[in-house]
Write a protein that holds these residues in place. Sequence first.
Motif, PDB file in Angstrom:
ATOM      1  N   PHE A  46       4.994  -0.252  13.993  1.00 50.62           N
ATOM      2  CA  PHE A  46       4.544  -0.567  12.619  1.00 50.62           C
ATOM      3  C   PHE A  46       5.648  -0.198  11.632  1.00 50.62           C
ATOM      4  O   PHE A  46       6.186   0.924  11.667  1.00 50.62           O
ATOM      5  N   LYS A  47       5.984  -1.150  10.804  1.00 51.78           N
ATOM      6  CA  LYS A  47       6.957  -0.869   9.738  1.00 51.78           C
ATOM      7  C   LYS A  47       6.162  -0.678   8.447  1.00 51.78           C
ATOM      8  O   LYS A  47       5.529  -1.608   7.941  1.00 51.78           O
ATOM      9  N   LEU A  48       6.200   0.550   7.920  1.00 48.84           N
ATOM     10  CA  LEU A  48       5.400   0.912   6.730  1.00 48.84           C
ATOM     11  C   LEU A  48       6.128   0.503   5.453  1.00 48.84           C
ATOM     12  O   LEU A  48       7.351   0.292   5.453  1.00 48.84           O
ATOM     13  N   PRO A  49       5.405   0.432   4.323  1.00 49.40           N
ATOM     14  CA  PRO A  49       6.025   0.027   3.048  1.00 49.40           C
ATOM     15  C   PRO A  49       7.148   0.951   2.602  1.00 49.40           C
ATOM     16  O   PRO A  49       8.056   0.514   1.861  1.00 49.40           O
TER      17      PRO A  49
ATOM     18  N   PHE B 289      -6.141   3.166  12.888  1.00 48.13           N
ATOM     19  CA  PHE B 289      -5.010   4.045  13.190  1.00 48.13           C
ATOM     20  C   PHE B 289      -4.088   4.176  11.989  1.00 48.13           C
ATOM     21  O   PHE B 289      -3.685   5.277  11.595  1.00 48.13           O
ATOM     22  N   LEU B 290      -3.724   3.024  11.409  1.00 43.86           N
ATOM     23  CA  LEU B 290      -2.833   3.064  10.238  1.00 43.86           C
ATOM     24  C   LEU B 290      -3.501   3.771   9.061  1.00 43.86           C
ATOM     25  O   LEU B 290      -2.849   4.535   8.331  1.00 43.86           O
ATOM     26  N   PHE B 291      -4.791   3.536   8.875  1.00 42.01           N
ATOM     27  CA  PHE B 291      -5.507   4.167   7.760  1.00 42.01           C
ATOM     28  C   PHE B 291      -5.517   5.696   7.888  1.00 42.01           C
ATOM     29  O   PHE B 291      -5.461   6.421   6.887  1.00 42.01           O
ATOM     30  N   SER B 292      -5.542   6.200   9.110  1.00 44.45           N
ATOM     31  CA  SER B 292      -5.601   7.657   9.330  1.00 44.45           C
ATOM     32  C   SER B 292      -4.262   8.336   9.069  1.00 44.45           C
ATOM     33  O   SER B 292      -4.197   9.566   8.953  1.00 44.45           O
TER      34      SER B 292
ATOM     35  N   PRO C 288      -0.579   3.476   2.836  1.00 43.57           N
ATOM     36  CA  PRO C 288      -1.242   3.219   1.545  1.00 43.57           C
ATOM     37  C   PRO C 288      -2.760   3.175   1.718  1.00 43.57           C
ATOM     38  O   PRO C 288      -3.268   3.034   2.827  1.00 43.57           O
ATOM     39  N   GLU C 289      -3.479   3.288   0.581  1.00 41.83           N
ATOM     40  CA  GLU C 289      -4.937   3.297   0.638  1.00 41.83           C
ATOM     41  C   GLU C 289      -5.473   1.929   1.049  1.00 41.83           C
ATOM     42  O   GLU C 289      -6.432   1.829   1.826  1.00 41.83           O
TER      43      GLU C 289
ATOM     44  N   LEU D  11      -1.482  -3.086  -0.543  1.00 41.82           N
ATOM     45  CA  LEU D  11      -2.338  -3.830  -1.465  1.00 41.82           C
ATOM     46  C   LEU D  11      -3.029  -2.912  -2.498  1.00 41.82           C
ATOM     47  O   LEU D  11      -3.974  -3.330  -3.172  1.00 41.82           O
ATOM     48  N   THR D  12      -2.554  -1.702  -2.607  1.00 38.29           N
ATOM     49  CA  THR D  12      -3.260  -0.705  -3.453  1.00 38.29           C
ATOM     50  C   THR D  12      -3.340  -1.157  -4.887  1.00 38.29           C
ATOM     51  O   THR D  12      -4.382  -0.985  -5.560  1.00 38.29           O
TER      52      THR D  12
END
Length: 373
Positions: free
Chosen positions: A294-297, A318-321, A326-327, A370-371
């Motif tokens: 996963f490439k994060l922002p 998984f990403l949300f945890s 981001p939210e 998308l926050t």
Amino acid sequence: MAAPEEQDLTQEQTEKLLQFQDLTGIESMEQCRLALEQHNWNMEAAVQDRLNEQEGVPSVFNPPPSRPLQVNTADHRIYSYVVSRPQPRALNDAKRELRFLLVYLHGDDHQDSDEFCRNALCAPEVISLINSRMLFWACSTNKPEGYRVSQALRENTYPFLAMIMLKDRRMTVVGRLEGLIQPDDLINQLTFIMDANQTYLVSERLEREERNQTQVLRQQQDEAYLASLRADQEKERKKREERERKRRKEEEVQQQKLAEERRRQNLQEEKERKLECLPPEPSPDDPESVKIIFKLPNDSRVERRFHFSQSLTVIHDFLFSLKESPEKFQIEANFPRRVLPCVPSEEWPNPPTLQEAGLSHTEVLFVQDLTDE
């Protein structure tokens, strides 16, 4: 119980009485009523007359004085009197206008009464003096009002005249003329009495003017004080409003801080809950596993293995945890470029598995923030 001066008044007259007192500042309610009655309850005329009196201007509303007496010359007897106002009102008018009041008590049965009226009291020069320099009140002692005045003045004989004026703040008899008198002597006697007491009226006029000026000054001071008080009250009101505005603003900011703190706390608890619910990571040698990078922002990278049979929702959880995620976000694949349906929607009520989504054993997925949207 209503005060004596307010008895027998209509509601309209009572309202005019209170309004007249408020406009003129006259303390005596009886004096206010007499002034209004004198002008037939014409408020404008009564107030204007009062202002004229204070300024020393002759009244423009009062009619010219009538001839003091009417004489029936047929039998040389006096049958009627021109009395424009009752005796108590005449006293009040003389006091209010600061004028001399000449009172004539007529003895019907006295031998000199007729001659005095014909030759002296009704002489043109006497009438001119009376009408120009004093108020006049006359009545027969056979009438109830005349009898009451007779009891107060205690005359000894007739014809009887009494000169009354305001002296030392009281209506005082300053001259008495009793017995038959000729026109010239009557004029001389009346003129002497008035000249001897004129200084009292002048002094009273000066004192009254001083009182009026003091009252005006006090009224102006009161108005200035009230204006200053209103200004201070307005300033204090604005200060209170400003303090209240600041208080509400601070309270709003504090509530926003608390809300933001609760939101962050709820978000953290939700992340921990998602983390606890994640299924175990498959081993690298599991042929049904998928390695996803996963490439994060923030340009950081995270990798983890998932099972082909697991829903795309597991990837989202998984990403949300993750702390650095981001939210709100979406997960995109590059080849072909598409957004993975990781959360339930109208199109995908039940998100597909990794295998159904067409993911291979090794994938690079991009996390789109998308926050702020």
